[in-house]
Scaffold this active site. Structure first.
Site, short mmCIF file in Angstrom:
data_model
loop_
_atom_site.label_atom_id
_atom_site.label_comp_id
_atom_site.label_asym_id
_atom_site.label_seq_id
_atom_site.Cartn_x
_atom_site.Cartn_y
_atom_site.Cartn_z
N SER A 115 88.77 -39.72 32.30
CA SER A 115 89.62 -38.43 32.80
C SER A 115 88.47 -37.53 33.04
CB SER A 115 90.32 -37.90 31.51
OG SER A 115 90.68 -36.43 31.58
N SER A 116 88.63 -36.11 33.49
CA SER A 116 87.81 -35.21 33.99
C SER A 116 87.55 -34.27 32.60
CB SER A 116 88.30 -34.32 35.15
OG SER A 116 89.62 -33.59 34.41
N CYS A 117 88.11 -34.72 31.63
CA CYS A 117 87.88 -33.92 30.41
C CYS A 117 86.62 -34.20 29.54
CB CYS A 117 89.13 -33.96 29.36
SG CYS A 117 89.33 -35.47 28.66
N TYR A 144 90.09 -36.96 22.58
CA TYR A 144 90.23 -37.98 23.81
C TYR A 144 89.17 -38.18 24.68
CZ TYR A 144 92.89 -38.50 28.01
OH TYR A 144 93.60 -39.01 29.30
N LYS A 148 87.17 -41.59 25.34
CA LYS A 148 86.99 -41.96 27.00
C LYS A 148 85.55 -42.24 27.09
CE LYS A 148 91.12 -42.10 28.29
NZ LYS A 148 91.75 -43.30 28.89
N PRO A 171 89.71 -39.76 36.98
CA PRO A 171 90.49 -38.99 37.55
C PRO A 171 90.70 -37.66 37.06
CG PRO A 171 91.66 -41.07 36.73
CD PRO A 171 90.42 -40.64 36.02
N HIS A 187 101.80 -32.64 30.50
CA HIS A 187 100.75 -31.86 31.11
C HIS A 187 101.47 -30.75 32.08
CE1 HIS A 187 98.28 -35.41 30.73
NE2 HIS A 187 97.46 -34.56 30.59
N1 LIG Z 1 98.27 -38.18 33.03
C1 LIG Z 1 97.04 -37.59 33.76
O1 LIG Z 1 97.14 -36.39 33.98
C2 LIG Z 1 95.88 -38.60 33.39
C3 LIG Z 1 95.90 -39.77 32.96
N2 LIG Z 1 94.45 -40.31 33.00
C4 LIG Z 1 94.63 -41.86 32.42
O2 LIG Z 1 95.29 -42.80 33.16
C5 LIG Z 1 95.83 -43.62 31.78
C6 LIG Z 1 97.33 -43.65 31.89
O3 LIG Z 1 97.92 -42.35 31.78
P1 LIG Z 1 99.49 -41.94 32.07
O4 LIG Z 1 99.99 -42.89 32.98
O5 LIG Z 1 99.48 -40.45 32.39
O6 LIG Z 1 100.00 -42.26 30.73
P2 LIG Z 1 101.45 -42.59 30.33
O7 LIG Z 1 101.79 -41.94 28.92
O8 LIG Z 1 102.33 -42.44 31.26
O9 LIG Z 1 101.34 -44.06 29.94
C7 LIG Z 1 100.58 -44.70 29.10
C8 LIG Z 1 100.89 -46.26 28.90
O10 LIG Z 1 100.08 -46.86 27.77
C9 LIG Z 1 100.69 -47.52 27.07
N3 LIG Z 1 100.31 -47.70 25.70
C10 LIG Z 1 100.05 -46.50 24.94
N4 LIG Z 1 99.95 -46.89 23.60
C11 LIG Z 1 99.96 -48.05 23.70
C12 LIG Z 1 99.59 -49.23 22.83
N5 LIG Z 1 99.39 -49.06 21.26
N6 LIG Z 1 99.77 -50.52 23.19
C13 LIG Z 1 100.39 -50.95 24.47
N7 LIG Z 1 100.34 -50.18 25.07
C14 LIG Z 1 100.24 -48.50 25.11
C15 LIG Z 1 102.04 -47.05 27.12
O11 LIG Z 1 102.96 -48.38 27.16
P3 LIG Z 1 104.65 -48.25 26.95
O12 LIG Z 1 105.23 -47.66 28.15
O13 LIG Z 1 104.90 -49.79 26.92
O14 LIG Z 1 104.92 -47.72 25.51
C16 LIG Z 1 102.33 -46.46 28.50
O15 LIG Z 1 102.70 -47.27 29.45
C17 LIG Z 1 95.11 -43.38 30.71
O16 LIG Z 1 93.98 -43.93 30.58
C18 LIG Z 1 94.76 -41.66 30.90
O17 LIG Z 1 94.07 -41.47 30.00
C19 LIG Z 1 93.41 -39.83 33.33
C20 LIG Z 1 93.39 -38.46 33.99
C21 LIG Z 1 94.58 -37.74 34.05
C1 LIG Z 2 94.26 -34.35 32.20
C2 LIG Z 2 93.82 -33.35 31.30
O1 LIG Z 2 94.80 -32.67 30.58
C3 LIG Z 2 94.76 -32.17 29.58
O2 LIG Z 2 93.89 -30.94 29.80
P1 LIG Z 2 94.46 -29.65 30.56
O3 LIG Z 2 94.41 -29.93 31.88
O4 LIG Z 2 94.08 -28.48 29.82
O5 LIG Z 2 95.94 -29.80 30.34
P2 LIG Z 2 97.44 -29.31 30.50
O6 LIG Z 2 97.93 -29.83 32.08
O7 LIG Z 2 98.16 -29.57 29.35
O8 LIG Z 2 96.99 -27.59 30.75
C4 LIG Z 2 96.34 -27.16 32.02
C5 LIG Z 2 96.37 -25.44 31.81
O9 LIG Z 2 98.03 -25.22 32.23
C6 LIG Z 2 98.45 -24.38 31.09
N1 LIG Z 2 99.83 -24.45 31.06
C7 LIG Z 2 100.82 -23.07 31.30
N2 LIG Z 2 101.98 -23.70 30.99
C8 LIG Z 2 101.82 -24.76 30.38
C9 LIG Z 2 102.99 -25.57 30.00
O10 LIG Z 2 104.06 -25.27 29.95
N3 LIG Z 2 102.78 -26.98 29.52
C10 LIG Z 2 101.40 -27.20 29.51
N4 LIG Z 2 101.14 -28.60 29.26
N5 LIG Z 2 100.27 -26.54 30.07
C11 LIG Z 2 100.70 -25.26 30.49
C12 LIG Z 2 97.64 -24.80 30.14
O11 LIG Z 2 97.56 -23.67 28.86
C13 LIG Z 2 96.26 -25.13 30.49
O12 LIG Z 2 95.52 -24.05 30.69
C14 LIG Z 2 94.06 -32.98 28.35
O13 LIG Z 2 94.94 -34.00 28.27
C15 LIG Z 2 92.93 -33.39 28.97
O14 LIG Z 2 92.56 -34.46 28.05
C16 LIG Z 2 92.96 -34.09 30.36
O15 LIG Z 2 92.50 -35.16 30.40
#
Ligand SMILES: NC(=O)C1=CN([C@@H]2O[C@H](COP(=O)(O)OP(=O)(O)OC[C@H]3O[C@@H](n4cnc5c(N)ncnc54)[C@H](OP(=O)(O)O)[C@@H]3O)[C@@H](O)[C@H]2O)C=CC1
Ligand SMILES: C[C@H]1O[C@H](OP(=O)(O)OP(=O)(O)OC[C@H]2O[C@@H](n3cnc4c(=O)[nH]c(N)nc43)[C@H](O)[C@@H]2O)[C@@H](O)[C@@H](O)C1=O
Length: 323
Positions: A115-117, A144, A148, A171, A187
């Site tokens: 992740s970009s974090c 996190y 990563k 991503p 998010h």
């Molecule tokens: N969402 C975002 O903005 C971003 C996401 N990513 C990365 O993309 C990947 C997926 O993220 P995203 O799809 O958003 O997350 P979701 O929460 O939508 O999906 C996560 C998945 O991981 C599985 N999982 C979690 N814990 C376990 C476990 N203990 N054993 C088996 N499976 C597990 C879950 O399975 P089940 O549903 O069966 O419980 C679920 O399908 C991650 O690596 C995340 O870091 C990177 C950048 C941004």
């Molecule tokens: C993918 C990325 O996502 C995370 O980092 P983040 O981008 O900071 O996360 P976020 O999407 O929750 O917030 C983005 C911004 O948005 C503002 N904000 C306003 N109002 C709401 C609100 O209602 N909800 C949330 N969640 N945020 C809000 C919030 O205060 C912040 O300034 C980490 O998981 C990190 O590990 C990572 O990988």
């Protein structure tokens, strides 16, 4: 180190860890559409990836030709801040079991998702891959991020020592169908869609958002990311680490106004400055992956419109992440 050529064909067995999540399900869709016929997925109830013995048995039984790791404990800024133990330990366990057991099972193609974090809180923008580990992390998601970074290094060590095609994709913030819309753990983008939609339905009541609205964020539709994963599966990329994003960002305030407009909410927007802003900006430099041949295609406007449509069609069954 010369990376061994891996011949991935449409009947290769591809294991997508986390295949039910937003990212995993998008990857599954993209691979199916591309004609892959031998995809493997397990829910966390069928296979808890935190359990090393279960993961070892899985690899002994399935023997996949390639692994795509889209499984993790994922959440927004508050979930990351409030559950440091889960975000650090569960992600270390999940990825270490997958990477180590894949290596031991002789799997020579592995795509890890970070992740970009992972980049320092105040690194120069846009963020280049070489800025990794050059400064302190953003405190809210350091747990996190450390997990990563460990995953990136684990894949890099196998690439260096054995010449196997283990690659890490970083991503930016992702959104799209099957996202997490639970307001405590989600998010920002899905949270805004839900908040504006529900406030409109309640008679255009005020919407309270977190922080100041001044941070900048970049958003990539999950189907664009899935295309990048298929690209990395089908090609032997030159390096071990690639940013995946659109290369453009906007303020959280501008995003709010965009989503307010799309959901046709007419009420007030309030900002709760007791909530954290997090990293001021984390715009990715995506020139490396662009040079390899992948480019984002889905505009933010079009992506939000289609995600809102998906939200309306699935409002009853929205998943909530239990931490
Ligand atoms: N969402 C975002 O903005 C971003 C996401 N990513 C990365 O993309 C990947 C997926 O993220 P995203 O799809 O958003 O997350 P979701 O929460 O939508 O999906 C996560 C998945 O991981 C599985 N999982 C979690 N814990 C376990 C476990 N203990 N054993 C088996 N499976 C597990 C879950 O399975 P089940 O549903 O069966 O419980 C679920 O399908 C991650 O690596 C995340 O870091 C990177 C950048 C941004
Ligand atoms: C993918 C990325 O996502 C995370 O980092 P983040 O981008 O900071 O996360 P976020 O999407 O929750 O917030 C983005 C911004 O948005 C503002 N904000 C306003 N109002 C709401 C609100 O209602 N909800 C949330 N969640 N945020 C809000 C919030 O205060 C912040 O300034 C980490 O998981 C990190 O590990 C990572 O990988």
């Amino acid at each position: 180190m010369e990376i061994n050529p891996i011949n991935i064909t449409k009947d290769s067995k591809i294991y997508i860890a986390g295949y039910r999540g937003m990212v995993g399900s998008a990857i599954w869709r993209a691979l199916s559409k591309a004609g892959y016929t031998n995809l493997v997925g397990k829910s966390s109830k069928e296979l808890d990836l935190r359990n090393q013995q279960s993961v070892k048995s899985f690899f002994a039984e399935e023997k996949p030709d390639a692994v795509i790791d889209a499984a993790a404990r994922v959440g927004g800024i508050l979930a990351n801040r409030d559950y440091p133990y889960q975000f650090l330990m569960e992600n270390l366990q999940i990825q270490n079991n997958l990477i180590d057991e894949a290596k031991k099972a002789g799997v020579e193609k592995f795509i890890f998702l970070g992740s970009s974090c992972i980049y320092p809180k105040l690194a120069p923008q846009p963020l280049k891959e070489e800025y990794l580990l050059t400064g302190p992390l953003e405190p809210t998601n350091q747990w996190y991020a450390i997990a990563k970074i460990a995953g990136i290094k684990a894949c890099e060590s196998i690439r260096e020592q054995y010449g196997w095609d283990y690659v890490s994709l970083m991503p930016t913030n992702l959104y799209g169908p099957n996202d997490n819309f639970d307001l405590k753990t989600s998010h920002v983008l899905p949270a805004m869609i839900r908040k504006f939609h529900e406030a409109k339905a309640a008679g255009h009541t005020p919407v309270t958002l977190w922080g100041t609205g001044s941070p900048l964020r970049e958003f990539l539709h999950v189907d664009d990311l899935a295309r990048a994963v298929v690209f990395a599966l089908e090609n032997r990329l030159e390096d071990h680490l690639y940013n995946i994003g659109t290369g453009t960002d906007l303020t959280i305030k501008a995003l709010a106004e965009m989503i307010q407009d799309i959901t046709q909410h007419k009420g007030e927007i309030l900002w709760d400055s007791d909530k954290p802003d997090g990293t001021p900006r984390k715009l990715l430099d995506v020139s490396k992956i662009n040079q390899q041949g992948w480019q984002a295609q889905i505009s933010l406007e079009e992506g939000i419109l289609s995600t809102y449509q998906w939200f309306l069609e699935h409002i009853e069954e929205l998943k909530e992440v239990k931490l």
